[in-house]
Write an enzyme that holds these catalytic residues in place. Structure first.
Site, PDB file in Angstrom:
ATOM      1  N   HIS A  82     -17.844 -14.547  -4.457  1.00  0.00           N
ATOM      2  CA  HIS A  82     -17.314 -14.077  -3.183  1.00  0.00           C
ATOM      3  C   HIS A  82     -18.271 -13.067  -2.574  1.00  0.00           C
ATOM      4  O   HIS A  82     -18.722 -12.143  -3.251  1.00  0.00           O
ATOM      5  CB  HIS A  82     -15.939 -13.432  -3.384  1.00  0.00           C
ATOM      6  CG  HIS A  82     -15.343 -12.982  -2.081  1.00  0.00           C
ATOM      7  ND1 HIS A  82     -14.640 -13.831  -1.263  1.00  0.00           N
ATOM      8  CD2 HIS A  82     -15.382 -11.793  -1.445  1.00  0.00           C
ATOM      9  CE1 HIS A  82     -14.257 -13.184  -0.182  1.00  0.00           C
ATOM     10  NE2 HIS A  82     -14.696 -11.939  -0.254  1.00  0.00           N
ATOM     11  N   ASP A 161      -2.222  -9.693   3.061  1.00  0.00           N
ATOM     12  CA  ASP A 161      -3.595  -9.367   3.479  1.00  0.00           C
ATOM     13  C   ASP A 161      -3.852  -9.839   4.901  1.00  0.00           C
ATOM     14  O   ASP A 161      -4.557  -9.166   5.662  1.00  0.00           O
ATOM     15  CB  ASP A 161      -4.612  -9.986   2.523  1.00  0.00           C
ATOM     16  CG  ASP A 161      -6.023  -9.648   2.982  1.00  0.00           C
ATOM     17  OD1 ASP A 161      -6.353  -8.451   2.994  1.00  0.00           O
ATOM     18  OD2 ASP A 161      -6.767 -10.557   3.392  1.00  0.00           O
ATOM     19  N   ARG A 168      -5.896  -3.763  10.506  1.00  0.00           N
ATOM     20  CA  ARG A 168      -7.084  -2.925  10.232  1.00  0.00           C
ATOM     21  C   ARG A 168      -8.182  -3.217  11.248  1.00  0.00           C
ATOM     22  O   ARG A 168      -8.896  -2.317  11.685  1.00  0.00           O
ATOM     23  CB  ARG A 168      -7.593  -3.197   8.815  1.00  0.00           C
ATOM     24  CG  ARG A 168      -6.697  -2.604   7.736  1.00  0.00           C
ATOM     25  CD  ARG A 168      -7.067  -3.165   6.367  1.00  0.00           C
ATOM     26  NE  ARG A 168      -8.446  -2.934   6.030  1.00  0.00           N
ATOM     27  CZ  ARG A 168      -9.188  -3.762   5.273  1.00  0.00           C
ATOM     28  NH1 ARG A 168      -8.660  -4.874   4.789  1.00  0.00           N
ATOM     29  NH2 ARG A 168     -10.439  -3.478   5.013  1.00  0.00           N
ATOM     30  N   SER A 183      -8.039  -6.038  -0.456  1.00  0.00           N
ATOM     31  CA  SER A 183      -8.032  -7.242   0.378  1.00  0.00           C
ATOM     32  C   SER A 183      -8.802  -8.370  -0.325  1.00  0.00           C
ATOM     33  O   SER A 183      -8.306  -9.483  -0.478  1.00  0.00           O
ATOM     34  CB  SER A 183      -8.676  -6.905   1.724  1.00  0.00           C
ATOM     35  OG  SER A 183      -8.987  -8.062   2.450  1.00  0.00           O
TER      36      SER A 183
HETATM   37  N1  URA Z   1     -13.489  -9.226   3.480  1.00  0.00           N
HETATM   38  C1  URA Z   1     -12.153  -9.265   3.220  1.00  0.00           C
HETATM   39  O1  URA Z   1     -11.607 -10.297   2.842  1.00  0.00           O
HETATM   40  N2  URA Z   1     -11.456  -8.121   3.376  1.00  0.00           N
HETATM   41  C2  URA Z   1     -12.001  -6.958   3.781  1.00  0.00           C
HETATM   42  O2  URA Z   1     -11.307  -5.988   3.888  1.00  0.00           O
HETATM   43  C3  URA Z   1     -13.384  -6.933   4.052  1.00  0.00           C
HETATM   44  C4  URA Z   1     -14.116  -8.092   3.887  1.00  0.00           C
END
Ligand code: URA
Length: 433
Positions: A82, A161, A168, A183
């Site tokens: 990731h 999320d 956010r 997140s």
């Molecule tokens: N990628 C995500 O999935 N969440 C974040 O807060 C920042 C980058």
């Protein structure tokens, strides 16, 4: 429990209990806590931070806010990677086929781009016919049969999320370490992988602008993953410049294919090989050095490219585009951005490069926006290269001719042309294990 008290406790620097964090995430998920209170707590967390225990609790609550995947029907070790998000970051399109071609399963869920960073799912949808949704049964069958499948995240996947990130994004609370960690890891842990390699970007195109902050974020996420029983490693990689030369969906797919043909840009190839090496090594294939040699061989002998073609075909995509990337639809218009003076390309504002690509139509400002898959930028010069006045720094592509003026202005003001050659920076700063 009252949300008012939870906000006040964090605002005053207190440590939230597991019950308070669970109450908050449950209220985010079922809609019982209004947006203004969710945003207020995010802002309090932004300023006061969270302990590792609070961050772990928040991550697990996000993970448990929706469906959890069960990959137990997949045979063998499952490994994922990731990235925290960058510009020109098409590494998944290269590392997943490399790793799968060497017998390690990659059951991948990826996201769409929003803002200046691109998303793997948008890049894949640049391939005619490619299906980014599969039933669980078809997804697991494909992973078992060919070793690699990749889909977008379903609505029921870590829904807390989705809501938190959207708020956010509009309340200037994205770049908070505990919120980013919860997140990313909340989503990663809801998937059922054994090993996770994190690519934590650092620099002007990433959420973390300094190596020190990126290391701290990486350590936080590695610890969270380990506490959930995963094998983890994180690489801190350079995002002070775009990765490779292509920015934009079909342009990036073409560059990924060229990299699997052994003709990719050196910086992008290096980051892909390092990521693939650590994915293979976590999966028990050998030391990182041995695994890197295996990854190099998978490119050299064509097996990784074959794996990408197989995956594209299995998910309904037009394989011919991957076999011959010159056949991708071209943007209607192109425009050369030229340097106004002689000198070396110095520091660049990578985030602005992402925004220039967005202005050309390659990304979205809102989730409803339509993408121009052929739009984007090919960089002719990168940091450290010499350019003469009148020579091309980049070529812009778009189906909207009007977008060139704005994109050019962004690009030129984001590019320093200086007298002295800038010092070389590492591509991979360090490994956090
Ligand atoms: N990628 C995500 O999935 N969440 C974040 O807060 C920042 C980058």
């Amino acid at each position: 429990m009252r949300m008012y008290d939870v906000i006040k406790k964090k605002r005053d620097g207190g440590e939230l209990s597991t019950e308070e964090i669970n109450y908050f995430v449950k209220g985010v998920t079922d809609g019982s806590i209004p947006d203004y209170q969710i945003s207020a707590l995010c802002m309090a967390i932004y300023f006061k931070g969270m302990t590792s225990r609070e961050t772990c609790d928040l991550t697990f609550a996000v993970r448990d806010s929706g469906d959890r995947l069960d990959f137990s029907e997949i045979n063998g070790i499952r490994v994922d990677k990731h990235s925290t998000g960058g510009v020109g970051d098409k590494t998944s399109l290269v590392v997943a086929p490399i790793v799968a071609s060497l017998g390690v399963k990659v059951a991948k869920m990826s996201g769409r781009g929003l803002g200046h960073t691109g998303g793997t799912i948008d890049k894949l949808e640049a391939i005619d016919g490619f299906q980014t949704t599969l039933s669980d049964a078809d997804f697991m069958k494909q992973v078992n049969d060919i070793g690699f499948a990749i889909v977008g995240q379903s609505r029921q996947f870590a829904p807390a999320d989705k809501k938190l990130y959207a708020l956010r994004d509009v309340t200037a609370t994205v770049d908070s370490m505990p919120l980013i960690a919860a997140s990313i890891m909340g989503k990663k842990l809801a998937a059922d992988d054994d090993c996770i390699v994190l690519d934590v970007k650092t620099g002007s195109g990433s959420f973390m602008k300094t190596v020190e902050d990126s290391k701290a974020l990486a350590k936080l996420m590695v610890d969270i993953g380990k506490s959930a029983g995963k094998k983890m490693v994180a690489l801190i990689t350079n995002m002070d410049r775009p990765l490779g030369r292509a920015i934009g969906n079909s342009l990036e797919v073409i560059e990924a294919v060229e990299t699997l043909q052994g003709k990719g840009p050196a910086d992008f190839t290096e980051v892909c090989l390092t990521l693939a090496a650590y994915m293979l090594s976590l999966a028990g294939k050998g030391s990182a050095e041995e695994c890197r040699a295996m990854a190099e061989k998978a490119i050299a002998d064509g097996s990784a490219l074959k794996k990408l073609i197989e995956t594209v075909g299995a998910q309904g995509g037009n394989k011919k585009l991957i076999e011959n990337p010159a056949t991708f639809a071209k943007a209607k218009y192109s425009h050369a951005v030229k340097s106004v003076r002689d000198g070396y390309i110095g520091a660049v504002d990578t985030e602005a490069y992402g925004l220039a690509s967005l202005a050309l139509g390659a990304g979205r400002n809102t989730v409803e926006d339509e993408i121009d898959y052929s739009a984007g930028i090919i960089l002719k010069r990168k940091t450290g290269d010499f350019v003469k006045a009148g020579e091309e720094i980049a070529t812009l592509y778009s189906c909207n001719k009007q977008s060139f003026a704005r994109a050019e202005e962004i690009l030129l003001s984001a590019t320093e042309v200086c007298k002295d050659k800038p010092a070389e920076e590492p591509l991979v700063y360090c490994i956090v294990e």
